[in-house]
Design an enzyme around this catalytic site. Structure first.
Site, PDB file in Angstrom:
ATOM      1  CG  ASP A  61     -68.645  54.013  56.160  1.00  0.00           C
ATOM      2  OD1 ASP A  61     -69.356  54.276  57.138  1.00  0.00           O
ATOM      3  OD2 ASP A  61     -67.406  53.840  56.239  1.00  0.00           O
ATOM      4  CD  GLU A  83     -71.231  57.805  58.236  1.00  0.00           C
ATOM      5  OE1 GLU A  83     -70.995  57.977  59.445  1.00  0.00           O
ATOM      6  OE2 GLU A  83     -70.389  57.363  57.453  1.00  0.00           O
TER       7      GLU A  83
END
Length: 636
Positions: free
Chosen positions: A317, A370
């Site tokens: 993330d 990401e």
């Protein structure tokens, strides 16, 4: 020379200190934390915690009436790792570390290496022995070693366990890991996904953070059961040939008093300078990637999930927030690197170390970034100065795609390049095309409500959009609920609106998505050359006036290829002709005008013979009656 002290196998010795200090103790989680051991004839728990600037540390728990003086720990040098053995501690007992800071204050911290935690709002760690977890997914794990993601199908169903479905008999409405495993397996197999990606599994105090503000990195959240239950879920999914990807958050952590923030009374896990160590927008702390012990904590954690819990990949993330020192910050809120730039050199080094170790030790596993910027070589090899990730989320494609789909069809001709641009950089990285939870929250609307028009037009737009996505080069990810056109934005507080499937329009979208997913999985042309120019060919990328896109997906050796035609307007094209490379027969294998997708059900020939005659710059062509928002897929 003094004699080296002999240590029992479970104890922290000089070698442990050395490797942890170097950042190379990849199984440090087997030493730090709380582990059930035998000390002579006594069975008990060996506790170990890194608290370098603490004046004193003790273990407090319900087994010693939370008495700070009952079990004082011994400090080990040079790193300041505190240890102690406590006999007869029962399974599931609650505990914390009581830390006396350099200021003389007492703070109470959960164990950073605990494998289980008290259910929120409680904040203590729990004793649990995970050494006895048994697995029966050997066939999957063996196959994984030879699995090549670039040549295999990957269609990922992104899911949040707490809100996929709500349990009628649970106070919070949560299915436990085992119940969820059975339910999601049935659904995923029926729909045709290859993997699930689970949001926010590591222990976190606040439901509304969706698991992105972690306090227990080594503990599957107790909301859905024990670590044994979590392992059972992974094992069950593997036995049903479904891969498991977890969201993983090495970018930041919350300030909660029991968590990692100011762990020993000083910035232990985070940068000391708030200009480096805090996210102003998120109100969270940033890991100090310059500390070997912190890098070690995170790398060991990644290995823990992949090796000890058999997870197939981690979706990392907020990578951009780690790479850029000025991410989300104004002037004066950040410190340049030693060259005066905005790149976090320590985070870059961390990623190279992380991916080399995790993927080097676990062939077939995935590390997915990401990353929302144009940072070069995110999936490039470390030897070539890349970051070494397996795959990268294609946020550029997602942004262009959603912007195009929101447009009234009348205005799409002026934005035709939004849908073709991604192919100009498609092979600069190894990409996943994503329509994730981030696109259907915070007033961004669900996918169906991004679509222009009313009624039929909305659903027809979504169908053609999904077909274009599935045909485009790159792996695929879709967030739960969007496969049946959930109307409301997602909320972690309620389950998906499954009742919508009683309405034919939603059933049509689900039927369409199911058939697209199975078509994808069945046809090598759609995935086995995802990272090479040979796999994708535009037939006509320039038909802006009619807003029609046509392209071919090629299999290796052109054994079985697929031709896609996608009409993004409500105009029927009864005289539509498509150029093709060969004088072959073209078999219609997917037709959006079919009744089960909400179409007219008009009878059509299955076989189309190409005739000589130039069209779209090709020597041959055939005619096809293209309906409004029509999608046709042909096999040849």
């Amino acid at each position: 020379m003094g004699k080296t002290k002999t240590v029992k196998p479970y104890e922290i010795g000089e070698l442990d200190h050395y490797l942890f200090g170097q950042g190379n103790h990849y199984e440090i989680y087997k030493k730090l934390g709380a582990h059930r051991v035998k000390n002579g004839k006594k069975e008990g728990i060996y506790f170990a915690v890194w608290a370098p600037h603490a004046e004193e540390v003790s273990v407090v728990g319900d087994f010693n009436n939370w008495d700070e003086s009952a079990n004082v720990m011994e400090r080990g040098e040079p790193l300041g790792i505190y240890t102690c053995f406590i006999p007869d501690v029962p399974e599931y007992a609650l505990y914390k570390y009581c830390i006396k800071t350099y200021k003389g204050e007492y703070i109470y911290k959960a164990d950073p290496f605990a494998n289980y935690a008290e259910l929120r709002p409680g904040t203590a760690s729990r004793i649990i022995d995970i050494s006895d977890i048994s697995w029966s997914d050997q066939a999957w794990m063996e196959q994984r070693k030879a699995w090549k993601h670039t040549e295999q199908p990957m269609s990922i169903y992104e899911v949040h366990i707490g809100s996929w479905k709500k349990h009628p008999d649970d106070e919070d409405g949560f299915y436990n890991y085992r119940e969820f495993a059975r339910e999601i397996t049935k659904y995923v197999k029926d729909m045709g996904y290859t993997h699930i990606e689970i949001m926010g599994i590591a222990e976190h105090p606040f439901d509304g953070s969706w698991g992105y503000q972690v306090t227990g990195y080594f503990a599957p959240t107790s909301r859905y059961g024990t670590p044994q239950d979590f392992a059972w879920m992974v094992n069950y999914l593997h036995k049903n040939k479904i891969g498991v990807i977890l969201d993983w958050v090495p970018a930041h952590f919350p300030r909660d008093a029991h968590g990692l923030a100011d762990f020993d009374g000083t910035p232990t896990y985070e940068y000391a300078d708030p200009r480096k160590g805090e996210h102003p927008d998120w109100g969270t702390k940033i890991f100090d990637y310059g500390k070997n012990e912190v890098q070690n904590f995170l790398i060991a954690n990644a290995l823990f999930w992949i090796e000890d819990f058999h997870v197939d990949g981690l979706r990392v993330d907020a990578v951009a927030s780690m790479l850029y020192l000025d991410y989300g910050k104004r002037d004066g809120e950040w410190v340049p690197n030693k060259y005066g730039g905005n790149k976090n050199l320590e985070a870059i080094g961390f990623f190279k170390h992380l991916n080399s170790v995790v993927l080097g030790r676990n062939p077939g596993a995935l590390m997915i970034a990401e990353e929302s910027t144009a940072w070069p070589k995110v999936t490039g090899s470390v030897e070539d100065d890349g970051l070494g990730f397996s795959l990268k989320w294609n946020m550029g494609w997602m942004h262009d795609f959603t912007e195009y789909m929101k447009l009234d069809p009348y205005f799409r001709k002026g934005a035709h390049n939004l849908m073709t641009f991604a192919m100009s950089y498609a092979y600069s990285e190894k990409y996943i095309l994503v329509l994730s939870h981030d696109e259907v929250v915070h007033l961004k609307c669900s996918m169906i409500n991004k679509m222009p028009g009313l009624g039929f037009d909305k659903y027809a737009n979504l169908k053609v959009g999904y077909a274009f996505m599935m045909g485009h080069a790159g792996k695929k990810l879709l967030f739960m609920g969007q496969e049946f056109a959930q109307l409301r934005e997602w909320s972690e507080k309620r389950e998906l609106d499954w009742f919508l499937l009683e309405e034919p329009e939603h059933q049509y979208i689900q039927n369409w998505m199911r058939d697209l997913l199975h078509l994808y999985k069945r046809n090598k042309a759609m995935y086995e050359q995802d990272d090479t120019w040979e796999g994708f060919e535009w037939v006509n990328a320039d038909d802006g006036d009619r807003s029609i896109y046509s392209f071919i997906r090629h299999s290796k050796g052109n054994k079985k290829n697929l031709l896609f035609v996608c009409n993004f307007t409500p105009m029927a094209r009864d005289d539509y002709r498509v150029g093709v490379p060969r004088r072959k027969q073209y078999k219609l294998i997917l037709n959006s005008d079919d009744k089960k997708y909400g179409g007219t059900g008009e009878e059509r020939p299955q076989i189309y013979k190409a005739k000589k005659g130039e069209c779209d710059g090709r020597p041959y062509s055939f005619a096809y009656k293209l309906p409004p928002y029509g999608v046709a897929v042909f096999e040849f």
